[in-house]
Design an enzyme around this catalytic site. Structure first.
Site, PDB file in Angstrom:
ATOM      1  N   ASP A  67      45.781  23.226  55.209  1.00  0.00           N
ATOM      2  CA  ASP A  67      46.491  23.229  53.926  1.00  0.00           C
ATOM      3  C   ASP A  67      47.048  24.602  53.556  1.00  0.00           C
ATOM      4  OD1 ASP A  67      43.944  24.305  53.583  1.00  0.00           O
ATOM      5  OD2 ASP A  67      43.227  22.684  52.325  1.00  0.00           O
ATOM      6  N   ASN A 136      33.356  18.844  44.657  1.00  0.00           N
ATOM      7  CA  ASN A 136      33.723  17.498  44.206  1.00  0.00           C
ATOM      8  C   ASN A 136      33.928  16.536  45.382  1.00  0.00           C
ATOM      9  OD1 ASN A 136      36.140  18.280  45.306  1.00  0.00           O
ATOM     10  ND2 ASN A 136      37.336  18.133  43.425  1.00  0.00           N
ATOM     11  N   HIS A 138      35.866  17.074  48.082  1.00  0.00           N
ATOM     12  CA  HIS A 138      37.154  17.095  48.782  1.00  0.00           C
ATOM     13  C   HIS A 138      37.014  17.674  50.188  1.00  0.00           C
ATOM     14  CE1 HIS A 138      38.404  21.317  47.036  1.00  0.00           C
ATOM     15  NE2 HIS A 138      37.836  21.472  48.211  1.00  0.00           N
ATOM     16  N   GLU A 143      41.683  15.555  47.059  1.00  0.00           N
ATOM     17  CA  GLU A 143      40.807  15.508  45.890  1.00  0.00           C
ATOM     18  C   GLU A 143      40.317  14.079  45.659  1.00  0.00           C
ATOM     19  OE1 GLU A 143      39.839  18.199  44.951  1.00  0.00           O
ATOM     20  OE2 GLU A 143      41.373  19.647  44.366  1.00  0.00           O
TER      21      GLU A 143
END
Ligand code: F6R
Length: 259
Positions: A67, A136, A138, A143
């Site tokens: 990314d 979280n 990811h 996400e």
């Protein structure tokens, strides 16, 4: 899923580095998928050490990073291009033409994402993908509620990701809010996956990834579908696992050489 729990953070990091170096020794032209973030920095440090001591060459290795922030140029100090150069590429013999990272500052990021996905395929796909995990759940910047069949695309960062990553920026307002990220399906197409999680802050996400239901609310749980995934954990990151004793019995202290 192989769940490997190590006595120390160092041992977990070393095991991941050894895994990647082993892939390169087996196939000097291997295609590696790479991640950024605090967790994997010491993995890169160990790869640099191996290079400096003359044990390994990366000259034939092709890489695809997961990314990049939309809007940041490659030479921006907080871009993932800069991160990779600082921690790995500029300190070793990776060839610039073998290194791939999505470009965040292109006029059409959506076209860049489509091109990047095609480039991975054009080079035969990723042989071994290194991953970290967000608090979280990811992976990459996929996400919670990311489609489990997503490919490389633009993703808006969750507020908790912006807040977690603000430690790398001067001010939280400076953290970009969108990214180009390889998708969940992109990651699942990698032939092998090695995910490293260390520290207590990751323990909840780790438990949901390994033992929770397969669900888009925890994108990393998609790895339950992958046949050759290894999860490398230190004791703190493994602390919420219900079947902790079982994993330790199968792979005592992360050992994979026991029957
Ligand atoms: C970034 C990436 C992310 C990180 C995750 C954990 O390329 O893949 O999924 O792995 O945000 O980041 P750290 O290690 O900084 O906690």
């Amino acid at each position: 899923m192989k769940v490997l729990i190590f006595d120390t953070t160092d041992a977990a990091v070393q095991a991941v580095a050894d895994r990647l170096l082993g892939e390169i020794r087996m196939n000097p032209g291997v295609v590696l998928g790479l991640a950024t973030g605090g967790t994997v920095e010491p993995v890169y440090e160990r790869m640099v050490n191996s290079f400096e001591s003359g044990e390994i060459s990366f000259a034939g290795v092709r890489t695809f990073n997961l990314d990049e922030y939309v809007g940041l140029s490659g030479d921006h100090p907080m871009s993932y291009h800069t991160y990779m150069n600082r921690h790995l590429f500029s300190r070793t013999d990776f060839a610039a033409y073998n290194v791939n990272i999505p470009r965040g500052d292109v006029p059409d990021p959506t076209a860049e994402a489509g091109w990047y996905e095609a480039e991975i395929s054009r080079h035969g796909g990723v042989d071994c993908q290194l991953l970290g995990i967000g608090e979280n759940g990811h992976i990459g910047f996929n996400e919670p509620t990311s489609s489990l069949s997503s490919v490389t695309r633009i993703k808006t960062l969750a507020p908790e990701t912006v807040s977690a990553n603000s430690r790398f920026f001067d001010r939280v307002e400076d953290v970009p809010t969108t990214s180009i990220t390889a998708g969940i399906a992109t990651i699942l197409r990698s032939r092998k996956v090695a995910l490293l999680a260390t520290g207590e802050k990751k323990s909840h996400a780790v438990a949901k990834m390994i033992e929770g239901p397969l669900s888009a609310i925890c994108p990393a749980s998609a790895l339950q579908l992958h046949p050759l995934t290894e999860i490398y954990l230190d004791v703190a990151a493994a602390s919420e696992l219900t079947l902790h004793d079982y994993y330790q019995a199968v792979h005592p202290n992360g050992r994979t050489d026991v029957p």
